[in-house]
Design a protein around this motif. Structure first.
Motif, PDB file in Angstrom:
ATOM      1  N   THR A  74       0.829  -1.197   0.000  1.00  0.00           N
ATOM      2  CA  THR A  74       0.000   0.000   0.000  1.00  0.00           C
ATOM      3  C   THR A  74       0.865   1.249   0.000  1.00  0.00           C
ATOM      4  OG1 THR A  74      -0.058   0.131   2.414  1.00  0.00           O
ATOM      5  CG2 THR A  74      -1.779  -1.221   1.355  1.00  0.00           C
ATOM      6  N   TYR A  76       0.554   3.631   2.105  1.00  0.00           N
ATOM      7  CA  TYR A  76       0.913   3.839   3.506  1.00  0.00           C
ATOM      8  C   TYR A  76       2.134   3.001   3.881  1.00  0.00           C
ATOM      9  CZ  TYR A  76       0.678   4.013   8.562  1.00  0.00           C
ATOM     10  OH  TYR A  76       1.011   4.185   9.891  1.00  0.00           O
ATOM     11  N   GLU A 137      -7.311   3.559  -1.319  1.00  0.00           N
ATOM     12  CA  GLU A 137      -6.741   3.487   0.024  1.00  0.00           C
ATOM     13  C   GLU A 137      -7.070   4.747   0.831  1.00  0.00           C
ATOM     14  OE1 GLU A 137      -2.354   2.995   2.140  1.00  0.00           O
ATOM     15  OE2 GLU A 137      -2.525   2.781  -0.032  1.00  0.00           O
ATOM     16  N   PHE A 138      -7.082   5.883   0.159  1.00  0.00           N
ATOM     17  CA  PHE A 138      -7.385   7.168   0.795  1.00  0.00           C
ATOM     18  C   PHE A 138      -8.613   7.779   0.133  1.00  0.00           C
ATOM     19  CE2 PHE A 138      -2.637   6.921   0.980  1.00  0.00           C
ATOM     20  CZ  PHE A 138      -2.529   6.727   2.348  1.00  0.00           C
ATOM     21  N   ARG A 186      -6.842   6.702   6.071  1.00  0.00           N
ATOM     22  CA  ARG A 186      -7.009   5.442   5.346  1.00  0.00           C
ATOM     23  C   ARG A 186      -8.403   4.863   5.505  1.00  0.00           C
ATOM     24  NH1 ARG A 186      -2.637   1.210   6.513  1.00  0.00           N
ATOM     25  NH2 ARG A 186      -3.193   0.459   4.451  1.00  0.00           N
ATOM     26  N   GLU A 191      -6.509  -1.467   5.081  1.00  0.00           N
ATOM     27  CA  GLU A 191      -5.428  -1.609   6.078  1.00  0.00           C
ATOM     28  C   GLU A 191      -4.841  -2.992   6.118  1.00  0.00           C
ATOM     29  OE1 GLU A 191      -6.755  -0.001   9.812  1.00  0.00           O
ATOM     30  OE2 GLU A 191      -7.249   1.881   8.882  1.00  0.00           O
TER      31      GLU A 191
END
Length: 191
Positions: A74, A76, A137-138, A186, A191
Motif C-alpha cells: 500500500t 501507507y 486506500e485514501f 485510510r 489496512e
C-alpha cells in the motif's frame, strides 16, 4: 577508489559534518589522501568539488528513497518503510543540513541540487499518495501534494529535533505522528 572519487566522498562527508565554510580544501585533501595537484587536476576549485559532492549526496538520497517508495504494498506501507528506514538521525539529512548553510543557499549552482532533490522527493511522495487515492486506500479529500509536503517537513523537522535533544527518539516520534495522521485518512478496508 580513484582520487577523484575519494575527493568527492571526502567532501560529501565534510560538508555533512562541517558545512561549506568549515570544509577547507586542505581538510578535503587530508581526508581524501590526495594532494593539491590531484584536487585541482579534477576540479577547478572548492565550489566545483562541493557541487559534485552535493550532487552525489542528492543521487544517493534519491536512490535510497526510491528503493523504499517503489516496493510492493500500500501507499501507507511504502511511506512507512521510507520514514522508518535505518538512518543516522543525529547526523541529520545530508541534503537538509545544507539548507542551513548560508554559503550554499547563496550560491545558485550549489543551491540547485538541494532544491531539485526536495522537489523530487515531494513529487515522488505525491505520486505514492496519488497511487493510494487511485486504489481507494485514501478518500478524495486527501490532497497528495500538500500531504507529501507535510511528510517532508515532518521528516526534516524530526532530524532537527533529534539533533537538538541528542535523541534519535525525536525523529521516531515525528515519524509516528505523521504516520498516525496519514493512517487516520485510510479507509478501513485497505489496512
Amino acid at each position: 577508489m580513484s582520487s577523484r572519487e575519494s575527493l568527492i566522498e571526502s567532501t560529501r562527508s565534510l560538508l555533512w559534518e562541517r558545512g561549506y565554510v568549515g570544509t577547507s580544501p586542505k581538510a578535503i585533501q587530508q581526508r581524501a589522501g590526495a594532494g593539491q595537484g590531484s584536487m585541482y587536476h579534477h576540479f577547478s576549485g572548492k565550489e566545483e568539488l562541493a557541487l559534485a559532492a552535493i550532487e552525489r549526496s542528492a543521487e544517493v538520497l534519491r536512490e535510497v528513497a526510491d528503493a523504499q517508495l517503489s516496493t510492493e504494498g500500500t501507499a501507507y506501507a511504502r511511506i512507512e518503510a521510507f520514514l522508518r528506514r535505518e538512518r543516522d538521525v543525529l547526523r541529520g539529512c545530508p541534503i537538509g543540513r545544507l539548507t542551513q548553510d548560508p554559503d550554499v543557499m547563496a550560491t545558485p549552482a550549489l543551491r540547485a541540487p538541494v532544491e531539485e532533490t526536495f522537489a523530487w522527493l515531494r513529487g515522488r511522495l505525491t505520486a505514492v499518495l496519488q497511487d493510494g487515492l487511485d486504489h481507494g486506500e485514501f478518500p478524495g479529500t486527501l490532497d497528495p501534494s500538500t500531504t507529501a509536503l507535510a511528510i517532508v517537513a515532518v521528516m526534516q523537522g524530526g532530524y532537527v529535533l533529534a539533533r537538538a535533544d541528542d535523541s534519535p527518539q525525536r525523529f521516531e516520534e515525528a515519524a509516528t505522528g505523521i504516520l498516525g495522521l496519514l493512517a487516520a485518512y485510510r479507509r478501513p478496508e485497505t489496512e
